[in-house]
Design a protein around this motif. Sequence first.
Motif, PDB file in Angstrom:
ATOM      1  N   GLU A 191     -87.133  16.285  33.747  1.00 33.77           N
ATOM      2  CA  GLU A 191     -86.178  15.730  32.786  1.00 33.77           C
ATOM      3  C   GLU A 191     -85.781  16.774  31.739  1.00 33.77           C
ATOM      4  O   GLU A 191     -84.612  16.856  31.347  1.00 33.77           O
ATOM      5  N   LEU A 192     -86.732  17.578  31.288  1.00 34.75           N
ATOM      6  CA  LEU A 192     -86.407  18.647  30.348  1.00 34.75           C
ATOM      7  C   LEU A 192     -85.450  19.651  30.967  1.00 34.75           C
ATOM      8  O   LEU A 192     -84.527  20.138  30.305  1.00 34.75           O
ATOM      9  N   ALA A 193     -85.669  19.970  32.241  1.00 36.44           N
ATOM     10  CA  ALA A 193     -84.772  20.900  32.930  1.00 36.44           C
ATOM     11  C   ALA A 193     -83.365  20.335  33.024  1.00 36.44           C
ATOM     12  O   ALA A 193     -82.372  21.058  32.824  1.00 36.44           O
ATOM     13  N   ASP A 194     -83.250  19.042  33.312  1.00 35.00           N
ATOM     14  CA  ASP A 194     -81.922  18.412  33.393  1.00 35.00           C
ATOM     15  C   ASP A 194     -81.221  18.453  32.037  1.00 35.00           C
ATOM     16  O   ASP A 194     -80.006  18.700  31.963  1.00 35.00           O
ATOM     17  N   ARG A 195     -81.965  18.199  30.962  1.00 37.39           N
ATOM     18  CA  ARG A 195     -81.362  18.238  29.623  1.00 37.39           C
ATOM     19  C   ARG A 195     -80.905  19.652  29.274  1.00 37.39           C
ATOM     20  O   ARG A 195     -79.818  19.851  28.718  1.00 37.39           O
ATOM     21  N   ALA A 196     -81.737  20.640  29.601  1.00 38.77           N
ATOM     22  CA  ALA A 196     -81.362  22.022  29.319  1.00 38.77           C
ATOM     23  C   ALA A 196     -80.129  22.413  30.119  1.00 38.77           C
ATOM     24  O   ALA A 196     -79.246  23.114  29.619  1.00 38.77           O
ATOM     25  N   ARG A 197     -80.040  21.950  31.350  1.00 41.82           N
ATOM     26  CA  ARG A 197     -78.884  22.266  32.185  1.00 41.82           C
ATOM     27  C   ARG A 197     -77.614  21.657  31.618  1.00 41.82           C
ATOM     28  O   ARG A 197     -76.560  22.308  31.576  1.00 41.82           O
ATOM     29  N   ALA A 198     -77.698  20.401  31.183  1.00 39.53           N
ATOM     30  CA  ALA A 198     -76.522  19.740  30.614  1.00 39.53           C
ATOM     31  C   ALA A 198     -76.066  20.433  29.330  1.00 39.53           C
ATOM     32  O   ALA A 198     -74.870  20.646  29.106  1.00 39.53           O
ATOM     33  N   LEU A 199     -77.020  20.809  28.474  1.00 38.30           N
ATOM     34  CA  LEU A 199     -76.672  21.488  27.232  1.00 38.30           C
ATOM     35  C   LEU A 199     -76.097  22.870  27.515  1.00 38.30           C
ATOM     36  O   LEU A 199     -75.131  23.295  26.868  1.00 38.30           O
ATOM     37  N   PHE A 200     -76.677  23.575  28.477  1.00 40.55           N
ATOM     38  CA  PHE A 200     -76.123  24.865  28.884  1.00 40.55           C
ATOM     39  C   PHE A 200     -74.682  24.712  29.343  1.00 40.55           C
ATOM     40  O   PHE A 200     -73.804  25.498  28.972  1.00 40.55           O
ATOM     41  N   GLY A 201     -74.417  23.679  30.156  1.00 42.36           N
ATOM     42  CA  GLY A 201     -73.061  23.473  30.663  1.00 42.36           C
ATOM     43  C   GLY A 201     -72.053  23.245  29.555  1.00 42.36           C
ATOM     44  O   GLY A 201     -70.939  23.775  29.599  1.00 42.36           O
ATOM     45  N   ARG A 202     -72.424  22.470  28.531  1.00 42.22           N
ATOM     46  CA  ARG A 202     -71.506  22.201  27.425  1.00 42.22           C
ATOM     47  C   ARG A 202     -71.247  23.452  26.599  1.00 42.22           C
ATOM     48  O   ARG A 202     -70.107  23.773  26.260  1.00 42.22           O
ATOM     49  N   LEU A 203     -72.316  24.171  26.256  1.00 41.17           N
ATOM     50  CA  LEU A 203     -72.143  25.349  25.405  1.00 41.17           C
ATOM     51  C   LEU A 203     -71.480  26.501  26.157  1.00 41.17           C
ATOM     52  O   LEU A 203     -70.808  27.333  25.550  1.00 41.17           O
ATOM     53  N   ALA A 204     -71.662  26.547  27.473  1.00 41.51           N
ATOM     54  CA  ALA A 204     -71.049  27.619  28.263  1.00 41.51           C
ATOM     55  C   ALA A 204     -69.548  27.446  28.395  1.00 41.51           C
ATOM     56  O   ALA A 204     -68.854  28.386  28.815  1.00 41.51           O
ATOM     57  N   GLU A 205     -69.035  26.261  28.059  1.00 42.88           N
ATOM     58  CA  GLU A 205     -67.595  26.028  28.143  1.00 42.88           C
ATOM     59  C   GLU A 205     -66.819  26.754  27.054  1.00 42.88           C
ATOM     60  O   GLU A 205     -65.601  26.889  27.154  1.00 42.88           O
ATOM     61  N   HIS A 206     -67.499  27.236  26.022  1.00 44.42           N
ATOM     62  CA  HIS A 206     -66.780  27.922  24.951  1.00 44.42           C
ATOM     63  C   HIS A 206     -66.154  29.201  25.487  1.00 44.42           C
ATOM     64  O   HIS A 206     -66.784  29.945  26.250  1.00 44.42           O
ATOM     65  N   PRO A 207     -64.905  29.494  25.127  1.00 42.22           N
ATOM     66  CA  PRO A 207     -64.223  30.688  25.665  1.00 42.22           C
ATOM     67  C   PRO A 207     -64.970  31.991  25.412  1.00 42.22           C
ATOM     68  O   PRO A 207     -64.872  32.926  26.207  1.00 42.22           O
ATOM     69  N   SER A 208     -65.730  32.075  24.321  1.00 37.67           N
ATOM     70  CA  SER A 208     -66.430  33.325  24.024  1.00 37.67           C
ATOM     71  C   SER A 208     -67.479  33.634  25.091  1.00 37.67           C
ATOM     72  O   SER A 208     -67.690  34.798  25.453  1.00 37.67           O
ATOM     73  N   PHE A 209     -68.132  32.612  25.606  1.00 40.68           N
ATOM     74  CA  PHE A 209     -69.123  32.854  26.646  1.00 40.68           C
ATOM     75  C   PHE A 209     -68.443  33.282  27.942  1.00 40.68           C
ATOM     76  O   PHE A 209     -68.944  34.155  28.654  1.00 40.68           O
ATOM     77  N   GLY A 210     -67.292  32.677  28.224  1.00 44.11           N
ATOM     78  CA  GLY A 210     -66.553  33.104  29.405  1.00 44.11           C
ATOM     79  C   GLY A 210     -66.106  34.550  29.305  1.00 44.11           C
ATOM     80  O   GLY A 210     -66.148  35.296  30.297  1.00 44.11           O
ATOM     81  N   ALA A 211     -65.709  34.972  28.102  1.00 39.27           N
ATOM     82  CA  ALA A 211     -65.292  36.367  27.914  1.00 39.27           C
ATOM     83  C   ALA A 211     -66.467  37.314  28.101  1.00 39.27           C
ATOM     84  O   ALA A 211     -66.355  38.343  28.769  1.00 39.27           O
ATOM     85  N   TRP A 212     -67.622  36.974  27.515  1.00 37.80           N
ATOM     86  CA  TRP A 212     -68.804  37.821  27.701  1.00 37.80           C
ATOM     87  C   TRP A 212     -69.224  37.845  29.161  1.00 37.80           C
ATOM     88  O   TRP A 212     -69.569  38.897  29.708  1.00 37.80           O
ATOM     89  N   ARG A 213     -69.162  36.686  29.791  1.00 37.42           N
ATOM     90  CA  ARG A 213     -69.620  36.591  31.182  1.00 37.42           C
ATOM     91  C   ARG A 213     -68.772  37.432  32.119  1.00 37.42           C
ATOM     92  O   ARG A 213     -69.292  38.085  33.021  1.00 37.42           O
ATOM     93  N   SER A 214     -67.473  37.421  31.916  1.00 39.32           N
ATOM     94  CA  SER A 214     -66.587  38.198  32.801  1.00 39.32           C
ATOM     95  C   SER A 214     -66.855  39.694  32.655  1.00 39.32           C
ATOM     96  O   SER A 214     -66.757  40.440  33.635  1.00 39.32           O
TER      97      SER A 214
END
Length: 474
Positions: A306-329
């Motif tokens: 359950e902790l892993a699922d919560r961390a995954r969901a939170l990661f997904g929301r925060l990763a949507e920010h354009p700044s993370f996409g820019a760093w990731r690319s």
Amino acid sequence: MARYPSPDAVIPAGWLITQARLRTGDLSQSALAGDSGVGQTALSRYETGRSAPSFEDLQRIVANTDYRLEVTLRREPRDLGPVERLLRNDPLRFEVSDLNLRCRLPAQLAPVAGRFGPSEADGPRLSEALLHLYEIQDLARDALRPEERLQLTYERYGSERDRDLIHQMLSVGVAASQAAAVLARIIHHGTDRAARRRGRKDTAEEPRVARILWAHIVCCLRAQEAICRDRVARMDQALEAARRRQRAADRLQEAELLASSGGPSIEEARADLEKASRRCAALARNGGSTGVGLAGERYLAVELGELADRARALFGRLAEHPSFGAWRSEHAKVDPLYDVWLDGQLAAALAPPRLYVDHASLVHDRRLLAGAQAAEATPGQGIPQLYERDGRRVRDQHGREWQIAITSTTSATASKRKQAADVVAALDLPGEVSGAPVYLLAENVDAAEAADVIAAAPNPVSLADIAARLLTHC
């Protein structure tokens, strides 16, 4: 603490309304205004920050979405301890000491950071990041509870297996705690500066989280999920070992009953039980076997899942920010398989493939892991040529070519029954061999099995495809 982050850090009411409405789905601004009994013009002014609703209106508006506004008082003294003062005075430091977290973060995010100038590609505003801080802190608190509960159990009952599990739980919350500590320091430092500017009637825009710091926070949440998944896998191994031990014990009991009445020998059943008990002992930190599978592993596996699922969901929301996409690319060009590990074909891996700056770094690391005998060996001894003529060439998502090779491990770790090997992938740089980056795709696997997996991959095949196949079949 009540004054850390800075008490000047507040979440805008309009931003809360906007987030609740957008996360609800197909809820338009006009529909929310009608359900809440406020005009659309007033709601628009709230969301844009041109006016602020009363607390009662804010509660009522949010209650007409899929969310609820909850307010609580939690005592956090204003007086900071020495550790908190040290962290507060070093707001942009995010070095990582825990090995479980370090192996799941890119090397570019591990060192001590300097001070970053503002950029258009930066992360969210500090007021928006404050809500994310509360979410991460909640995750970190819950991730620390398994260890705390096991500590109390061990103090009461003294079970050695509980002590084993305590050691496994030590790193469960480290990634979320790291993300929360970094974000809290950023908000505290940035909010204090913003408050000072407001005191000078400066009209500068509210500061944002620097892009590399936001990437560090988001990647920590992905690491938090992976650490929890890793512990769940260990719990599953322990449970399976305990089941096999119980089945072997039952067979031995049946054999003893048959032997007492003139039945067949019980030596085979006794050997099976000994083998199953050794497997349980291998999974126990202290070498004992009696408690494996009997110390709440099932409960821990569910809780950590359950902790892993919560961390995954939170990661997904925060990763949507354009700044993370820019760093990731940008980072994907340096470490393409880490990008795939975040949410691609390698997402099921418990850790991303390790990337070494060159062949020499890989050999040095493998010798250290093999032990003192291998570390003192002559350079090149026990390690064949890295680049084989028949090595398969594959491409990454950026079109660069990598060469796959199967290399034997050092003589200190080679198995007598099968040829243990590592599978590596080296970036093909024209005219340069020793300085090319190298991935360790699989370690201590059956060389023949790995060769079959690589050969069976259809053309065209990518670097991520090969890594995923090795993960599944080796």
